[in-house]
Design a protein around this motif. Structure first.
Motif, PDB file in Angstrom:
ATOM      1  N   PHE A  24      64.924  30.239  27.367  1.00 57.29           N
ATOM      2  CA  PHE A  24      64.515  28.873  27.047  1.00 57.29           C
ATOM      3  C   PHE A  24      63.071  28.840  26.558  1.00 57.29           C
ATOM      4  O   PHE A  24      62.750  28.138  25.587  1.00 57.29           O
ATOM      5  CB  PHE A  24      64.656  27.966  28.269  1.00 57.29           C
ATOM      6  CG  PHE A  24      63.991  26.631  28.087  1.00 57.29           C
ATOM      7  CD1 PHE A  24      64.547  25.665  27.270  1.00 57.29           C
ATOM      8  CD2 PHE A  24      62.768  26.360  28.703  1.00 57.29           C
ATOM      9  CE1 PHE A  24      63.908  24.442  27.066  1.00 57.29           C
ATOM     10  CE2 PHE A  24      62.136  25.149  28.515  1.00 57.29           C
ATOM     11  CZ  PHE A  24      62.707  24.185  27.696  1.00 57.29           C
ATOM     12  N   SER A  28      62.472  27.472  22.774  1.00 58.11           N
ATOM     13  CA  SER A  28      61.720  26.221  22.601  1.00 58.11           C
ATOM     14  C   SER A  28      60.392  26.476  21.902  1.00 58.11           C
ATOM     15  O   SER A  28      59.964  25.675  21.054  1.00 58.11           O
ATOM     16  CB  SER A  28      61.498  25.546  23.956  1.00 58.11           C
ATOM     17  OG  SER A  28      60.816  26.403  24.858  1.00 58.11           O
ATOM     18  N   THR A  29      59.751  27.592  22.211  1.00 58.16           N
ATOM     19  CA  THR A  29      58.480  27.919  21.561  1.00 58.16           C
ATOM     20  C   THR A  29      58.658  28.105  20.068  1.00 58.16           C
ATOM     21  O   THR A  29      57.917  27.528  19.256  1.00 58.16           O
ATOM     22  CB  THR A  29      57.873  29.196  22.168  1.00 58.16           C
ATOM     23  OG1 THR A  29      57.559  28.959  23.541  1.00 58.16           O
ATOM     24  CG2 THR A  29      56.608  29.602  21.429  1.00 58.16           C
ATOM     25  N   VAL A  32      59.841  24.626  18.350  1.00 55.83           N
ATOM     26  CA  VAL A  32      58.802  23.586  18.353  1.00 55.83           C
ATOM     27  C   VAL A  32      57.627  23.984  17.465  1.00 55.83           C
ATOM     28  O   VAL A  32      57.071  23.155  16.737  1.00 55.83           O
ATOM     29  CB  VAL A  32      58.336  23.292  19.796  1.00 55.83           C
ATOM     30  CG1 VAL A  32      57.115  22.372  19.791  1.00 55.83           C
ATOM     31  CG2 VAL A  32      59.468  22.653  20.593  1.00 55.83           C
ATOM     32  N   VAL A  95      61.334  16.681  18.554  1.00 52.83           N
ATOM     33  CA  VAL A  95      61.121  17.749  19.522  1.00 52.83           C
ATOM     34  C   VAL A  95      62.130  17.645  20.669  1.00 52.83           C
ATOM     35  O   VAL A  95      62.561  18.659  21.237  1.00 52.83           O
ATOM     36  CB  VAL A  95      59.674  17.719  20.057  1.00 52.83           C
ATOM     37  CG1 VAL A  95      59.489  18.692  21.210  1.00 52.83           C
ATOM     38  CG2 VAL A  95      58.694  18.045  18.928  1.00 52.83           C
ATOM     39  N   THR A  96      62.543  16.436  21.005  1.00 53.10           N
ATOM     40  CA  THR A  96      63.551  16.246  22.050  1.00 53.10           C
ATOM     41  C   THR A  96      64.833  16.982  21.691  1.00 53.10           C
ATOM     42  O   THR A  96      65.435  17.663  22.527  1.00 53.10           O
ATOM     43  CB  THR A  96      63.836  14.745  22.251  1.00 53.10           C
ATOM     44  OG1 THR A  96      62.637  14.093  22.646  1.00 53.10           O
ATOM     45  CG2 THR A  96      64.902  14.534  23.312  1.00 53.10           C
ATOM     46  N   ILE A  99      64.275  20.766  22.068  1.00 50.04           N
ATOM     47  CA  ILE A  99      64.212  21.202  23.465  1.00 50.04           C
ATOM     48  C   ILE A  99      65.620  21.234  24.069  1.00 50.04           C
ATOM     49  O   ILE A  99      65.990  22.181  24.782  1.00 50.04           O
ATOM     50  CB  ILE A  99      63.291  20.282  24.284  1.00 50.04           C
ATOM     51  CG1 ILE A  99      61.831  20.432  23.821  1.00 50.04           C
ATOM     52  CG2 ILE A  99      63.409  20.581  25.772  1.00 50.04           C
ATOM     53  CD1 ILE A  99      61.242  21.810  24.058  1.00 50.04           C
ATOM     54  N   ALA A 102      67.387  24.237  22.896  1.00 48.42           N
ATOM     55  CA  ALA A 102      66.917  25.431  23.595  1.00 48.42           C
ATOM     56  C   ALA A 102      67.554  25.546  24.976  1.00 48.42           C
ATOM     57  O   ALA A 102      67.931  26.646  25.416  1.00 48.42           O
ATOM     58  CB  ALA A 102      65.397  25.403  23.712  1.00 48.42           C
ATOM     59  N   VAL A 103      67.700  24.421  25.675  1.00 47.86           N
ATOM     60  CA  VAL A 103      68.342  24.424  26.990  1.00 47.86           C
ATOM     61  C   VAL A 103      69.789  24.888  26.871  1.00 47.86           C
ATOM     62  O   VAL A 103      70.257  25.762  27.623  1.00 47.86           O
ATOM     63  CB  VAL A 103      68.280  23.025  27.629  1.00 47.86           C
ATOM     64  CG1 VAL A 103      69.159  22.963  28.872  1.00 47.86           C
ATOM     65  CG2 VAL A 103      66.850  22.662  27.983  1.00 47.86           C
TER      66      VAL A 103
END
Length: 471
Positions: A24, A28-29, A32, A95-96, A99, A102-103
């Motif tokens: 994750f 996410s990195t 984003v 971004v939501t 993220i 990514a989860v």
């Protein structure tokens, strides 16, 4: 099987969650930072954000990028996106979506690595979890915006794991929601049903296969056309395949094997799909679950479906690594010295291929110094964007679109789907993408816009902001 930890937790429970957390953080990195560096696009992050934004405000999933009042349910059947609405309502940002993606992609490592741990120990869990997590199919999805298939990846990981452990009802339960992710995944549901009927419960398997086929046909032939302005399914031509467009059923059947393996890009994709498992996935019948996705992709006329780019291979990765773990079961780790040597060799080969392929795909960006540098031009773009009020209409360049979709109604500048009626135009004239129109056509369109009343408000570092008063 694993060593005990304080509180009664064993490694078989802890290690998979550590892998999930690590993946994750990387996913996410990368995604984003791509957005912060203005490398995400309207096609596709902007489109999905518009749909989720509509859901969050209690309306149908409309995307102005696809056309005026266009419902995404008329493009692909993905009502599962509505589950993002509460999160987006709290955090209205692209971004939501990144993220959440990514989860979902990282959580798929949980059942796969846990299964590998219970079957063959800690090393197998690490090889499987990191092999899946660093696989190029997942990396390509992370490196290209957001897509609804991120929901399918964990569902498939749990379903395949249940199949490998002969838990037929659980496998069917995890498979059914795939019908809400995308219309073509009903064929994968069908394949899971056929597998269950073959290896376990015939009644359950045949019922699931029927539901999968019926769901796909209903979505493609009835539901999607009902929401599409043309009254049809826009991708039927692509899914019929290249052979089908060459004329004649007999000729199509004769050319079918060739269409599956030509051009060479398809063969390369197949090799790269299997390489991270040391080709051991081929030893498991679970690989049959990959056939529907490979079939429609390789029979399509669209070259984007054949290769390793974009999100198209993400749904194959949990199947392939599930087949990998399943294939290892024929060598019990404690049975003989030969079995232990075979397992070690297999793990080594798998890890070597994972390391070999890793630098060529998006996740390697986490080690690239450029990932951590925001281009100076991004500041100039944001200065101009601050001049655009909320809740107005904007026609923007592809990479500028997702910077605005959380607060404006945005269309793609030059899009043939949308007439130029926006209040504002915001384009990147220094680094144009050449999509949806060429650089020359974009310059001509800007000239036409000025003739129709658009005036320059500001320009900075190659970014141009125009406005037309409607007063």
């Amino acid at each position: 099987m694993g060593s005990e930890h304080p509180g009664g937790l064993s490694s078989v429970h802890v290690l998979p969650w550590i892998l999930v957390g690590l993946l994750f953080a990387v996913y996410s990195t990368v995604s984003v930072r791509l957005h912060q560096r203005m490398l995400t696009t309207g096609y596709d992050l902007g489109i999905f954000e518009q749909a989720v934004r509509s859901y969050a405000h209690g309306s149908a999933p409309v995307s102005a990028l696809k056309g005026p009042g266009f419902s995404l349910l008329g493009d692909h059947f993905s009502p599962i996106l509505a589950s993002l609405a509460p999160f987006y309502r709290l955090f209205p940002s692209p971004v939501t979506l990144l993220i959440v993606q990514a989860v979902l992609l990282s959580i798929a490592a949980l059942p796969l690595s846990r299964w590998a741990y219970r079957s063959h120990g800690r090393v197998a869990a690490l090889v499987t979890g990191l092999g899946y997590g660093a696989s190029w199919g997942i990396a390509s999805a992370v490196g290209f915006d957001f897509h609804e298939v991120c929901y399918a990846v964990p569902l498939l990981a749990f379903s395949v794991t249940a199949l490998g452990n002969r838990r037929w009802r659980a496998a069917a339960g995890w498979a059914l929601p795939l019908l809400l992710v995308k219309e073509d995944l009903g064929l994968t549901v069908m394949a899971i049903g056929i597998y269950i009927a073959w290896k376990g419960s015939r009644r359950l398997g045949l019922a699931l296969a029927f539901v999968g086929v019926a769901g796909t046909l209903l979505e493609m032939l009835v539901v999607i056309p009902a929401f599409n302005p043309s009254g049809s399914y826009a991708y039927s031509g692509s899914l019929l395949g290249a052979a089908g467009s060459q004329g004649g059923t007999l000729r199509s059947l004769l050319y079918l094997p060739m269409d599956l393996l030509t051009p060479q890009t398809k063969v390369i994709t197949l090799v790269l799909l299997l390489a991270p498992t040391g080709f051991m996935a081929l030893r498991s019948p679970l690989m049959l679950l990959a056939l529907p996705t490979l079939g429609w992709r390789f029979l399509s006329e669209n070259p984007a479906y054949w290769g390793t780019s974009y999100q198209y291979s993400a749904v194959l990765m949990p199947i392939i690594f599930g087949a990998f773990v399943h294939s290892l079961s024929r060598w019990a780790p404690d049975a003989s010295l030969q079995n232990r040597r075979t397992l070690r060799a297999t793990m080594t080969i798998s890890s070597a291929f994972t390391l070999l392929l890793f630098p060529g795909f998006a996740l390697s960006q986490v080690f690239d110094p450029l990932t951590w540098e925001t281009p100076p031009r991004a500041a100039a773009a944001h200065r101009l964007m601050e001049k655009i009020p909320d809740d107005v209409t904007v026609a923007a360049s592809n990479r500028l679109v997702p910077q605005l979709t959380n607060r404006c109604t945005v269309t793609l500048f030059g899009s043939p789907h949308t007439p130029l009626t926006a209040d504002w135009i915001f384009v990147d004239t220094e680094s144009p993408m050449g999509f949806p129109i060429s650089v020359q056509e974009e310059a001509e369109s800007l000239g036409q816009a000025r003739k129709h009343g658009y005036r320059t408000v500001a320009q900075d570092d190659g970014f141009l902001l125009l406005h037309r008063s409607t007063a």
